[in-house]
Scaffold this motif. Structure first.
Motif, PDB file in Angstrom:
ATOM      1  N   GLN A   1       0.814  -1.213   0.000  1.00  0.00           N
ATOM      2  CA  GLN A   1       0.000   0.000   0.000  1.00  0.00           C
ATOM      3  C   GLN A   1       0.848   1.263   0.000  1.00  0.00           C
TER       4      GLN A   1
ATOM      5  N   GLU B   1       0.911   6.491  -1.464  1.00  0.00           N
ATOM      6  CA  GLU B   1      -0.470   6.422  -1.001  1.00  0.00           C
ATOM      7  C   GLU B   1      -1.114   5.119  -1.478  1.00  0.00           C
ATOM      8  N   PRO B   2      -2.013   4.527  -0.674  1.00  0.00           N
ATOM      9  CA  PRO B   2      -2.676   3.280  -1.097  1.00  0.00           C
ATOM     10  C   PRO B   2      -3.537   3.471  -2.341  1.00  0.00           C
ATOM     11  N   GLU B   3      -3.719   2.387  -3.076  1.00  0.00           N
ATOM     12  CA  GLU B   3      -4.528   2.288  -4.292  1.00  0.00           C
ATOM     13  C   GLU B   3      -4.493   3.569  -5.135  1.00  0.00           C
TER      14      GLU B   3
ATOM     15  N   ASN C   1      -6.939  -0.737  -0.467  1.00  0.00           N
ATOM     16  CA  ASN C   1      -7.426  -0.857   0.897  1.00  0.00           C
ATOM     17  C   ASN C   1      -8.188  -2.169   1.065  1.00  0.00           C
ATOM     18  N   ARG C   2      -8.429  -2.537   2.292  1.00  0.00           N
ATOM     19  CA  ARG C   2      -9.010  -3.837   2.594  1.00  0.00           C
ATOM     20  C   ARG C   2     -10.407  -4.006   2.011  1.00  0.00           C
TER      21      ARG C   2
ATOM     22  N   THR D   1     -11.620  -2.652  -0.796  1.00  0.00           N
ATOM     23  CA  THR D   1     -11.674  -2.325  -2.224  1.00  0.00           C
ATOM     24  C   THR D   1     -11.563  -3.591  -3.069  1.00  0.00           C
TER      25      THR D   1
END
Length: 626
Positions: free
Chosen positions: A273, A319-321, A351-352, A354
């Motif tokens: 992530q 940054e995540p995703e 993220n978890r 998504t």
């Protein structure tokens, strides 16, 4: 036994052309690899000898150094010198009763089986001939005598060669004893072989390559001089010969002056992530720079101040995703013009909560036309990453199988998404695997999280019994996982209907129908609610029913999937349908897995990108094992 001693005169004196001009015998052949030896005739390049047969040079080469220091550099990509395609055509230049080879050479690319000069066949009962060569660390000498062990004996030196540095290597056989000297020192000796040299029926006589009936590994390194005798040298002669070459052995390492090029174009490793690792390889040591950012201008940069061939740079603090752009630059010197890669994109892990998708391709070994096509198809579906259950290449210790097969064919996919591999049997635990991947220590087993899934990557070439390191590690982390989906990936399948890997089912009804080492992990999969186990090794496609306690059930048990159709020669199932089989298919393929919360969709596609199998798993909150 035939021996000779040159009490004063070394090989340099042997430039004389008449016996009366020197003490000691004439060689069978002598090659001095300088500019005078290069003869270009049309599209043919010949290596002219000082004595003996002319060689035909193929592939890329260059001359390095000047005058006395001048050497021929071969680039390792099918470059070599053929003295005779069939050694029988050059028999008068080959020793029989005894042998001495004196060589001044350098190695730039380690190989499991490297060759400097010889005539060799290294296949089972046909093992024969001789070869002065090298491996991943040291120089080697192989030979078979007619009255020896019935196979080749390999001597391995002690000196770890430095890349690009010249060494004086002497191999001696007197009909009873093999000896290997490096820089004047005796480093290995054996009495396993005796009698005249046992030659193969038909094998090339080569310089700068290890080549037999089914192998061709080229030298990346320098040739300064090679001299071949049909007599056995004594230690005193080796000492004098090294004295004449000691100044060359003392020179600093020297590498190619070729223009800077990619050996492997940039690709991605172990994305999280907040981070992504970018790797690439250049043909020469270079300074690496990675540019990246949220636009194609790539405004941020990371520099590696030390020159390297294999470049590895990890971007932190992402940054995540999020979609990012990146490109690389490589320079021989800080002010030199750069070798620049094209801009590419990647996305950090989601993220978890998504949805995401990933591709599964295994056993890409030795078939870049097929694996490249599958990689293109998979990239067309825009996976988040690639899962690879092993056998990335046909022969792991052969660098060319990585640089010319796996990475070029897979680049359309892995320049945009990271790939997460495990070791197959064809990797042979080669150092190239560890050099070309960037995974958590110890790399042969590891874990990663992506979205609401947890992946456990295992090396099934090693012991997997309950007392083993991997078994205990896997139980510890499986039991602690709170992921919605738990997946395991290892090369060998616990369940398989293949016709002959686990017992020849066309000759007997007895077989294990799966790998017994890997099956030792099955109780863990059932106890800790693993959803799917991905495997390769068998070059076909197979999906099982959910299996619990060695019985097929309807749901809530591990499913085992063989996805070994990435390029290797295809295999066929046995004649009967075992209890665990749901679907089996003969053909090259890739798979896609799509996850949205507690729903998983799986689809498998053939070499024409046509869907041939699919399944859906839906979980209820109580069954999610959160």
């Amino acid at each position: 036994m035939k021996h000779f001693i040159l009490p004063i005169v070394g090989l340099i004196t042997l430039l004389a052309t008449t016996a009366s001009a020197h003490e000691g015998p004439d060689p069978l052949a002598r090659w001095r690899f300088d500019s005078d030896a290069i003869s270009q005739q049309g599209d043919q390049t010949k290596i002219l000898p000082r004595r003996g047969p002319t060689g035909m040079l193929s592939g890329k080469f260059e001359m390095l150094g000047e005058k006395y220091d001048e050497t021929l550099f071969l680039n390792g990509n099918q470059s070599a010198i053929v003295i005779a395609e069939n050694h029988n055509d050059a028999n008068k230049y080959l020793p029989t009763e005894a042998l001495t080879v004196s060589a001044v050479v350098s190695i730039s690319q380690p190989e499991q089986w490297g060759g400097l000069i010889g005539v060799i066949e290294d296949n089972g009962s046909q093992e024969s001939g001789w070869l002065v060569g090298y491996d991943e660390k040291t120089f080697t000498f192989a030979l078979r005598g007619k009255e020896g062990t019935g196979r080749l004996t390999y001597l391995k030196g002690k000196t770890a060669y430095e890349a690009g540095k010249l060494y004086h290597v002497v191999a001696v056989y007197d009909g009873e004893t093999m000896q290997l000297y490096v820089n004047g020192q005796l480093e290995a000796e054996s009495k396993e072989q005796s009698g005249p040299i046992q030659y193969p029926a038909k094998t090339p006589f080569m310089i700068g390559a290890y080549r037999d009936s089914d192998e061709f590994q080229s030298l990346k390194g320098r040739l300064r001089e090679i001299v071949l005798y049909d007599l056995a040298a004594k230690k005193e002669w080796v000492d004098h010969d090294f004295e004449h070459n000691a100044s060359l052995a003392a020179l600093p390492a020297m590498e190619s002056n070729d223009p800077l090029e990619f050996v492997i174009e940039p690709y991605l490793q172990f994305g999280t992530q907040s981070s992504m690792t970018v790797m690439w390889r250049t043909n020469r040591k270079a300074l690496g720079t990675l540019y990246y950012g949220e636009t194609a201008e790539c405004p941020n940069r990371i520099d590696i101040p030390e020159g390297k061939e294999i470049h590895e740079i990890t971007i932190e603090g992402l940054e995540p995703e999020t979609q990012y752009f990146y490109r690389t630059e490589s320079r021989l010197k800080p002010d030199a013009d750069p070798l620049t890669s094209k801009p590419a994109t990647f996305q950090t892990a989601v993220n978890r909560d998504t949805p995401f998708a990933f591709a599964v391709i295994s056993d890409t070994q030795g078939n870049p036309a097929v694996s490249g096509k599958l990689a293109q198809f998979a990239w067309g579906q825009r996976p988040s990453f690639l899962l690879h259950p092993g056998d990335l290449v046909e022969v792991g210790p052969r660098d060319s199988h990585w640089t010319q097969h796996f990475f070029p064919s897979m680049n359309p996919l892995i320049r945009h998404v990271p790939f997460f591999p495990v070791l197959g049997n064809h990797e042979q635990n080669a150092q190239h695997f560890y050099d070309y991947v960037s995974l958590p220590t110890p790399e042969y087993f590891y874990q990663f999280r992506f979205g609401n899934a947890h992946f456990f990557m295992i090396d099934s070439n090693r012991n997997l019994d309950p007392d083993s390191e991997q078994y205990q590690w896997l139980e510890k982390h499986l039991s602690a996982s709170d992921a919605t989906w738990k997946f395991v990936c290892h090369h060998h399948p616990p369940y398989s209907s293949d016709e002959n890997d686990y017992g020849n089912l066309w000759k007997t009804n007895k077989g294990t129908r799966g790998d017994q080492n890997a099956r030792q992990l099955v109780p863990l999969y059932e106890k800790y609610h693993v959803d799917i186990v991905w495997n390769g090794h068998i070059h076909s496609y197979e999906r099982t029913w959910p299996i619990r306690e060695n019985r097929a059930v309807k749901e809530n048990a591990p499913i085992y999937m063989i996805t070994g159709g990435g390029g290797g020669p295809l295999e066929t199932p046995g004649p009967i349908r075992p209890f665990f089989m749901n679907t089996v298919r003969h053909g090259h393929h890739y798979s896609m897995v799509r996850i949205n919360d507690m729903k998983l969709e799986f689809q498998a596609y053939d070499l024409d990108n046509r869907l041939f199998d699919q399944m859906t798993i839906s979980k209820q909150p109580a069954a999610a094992h959160e």
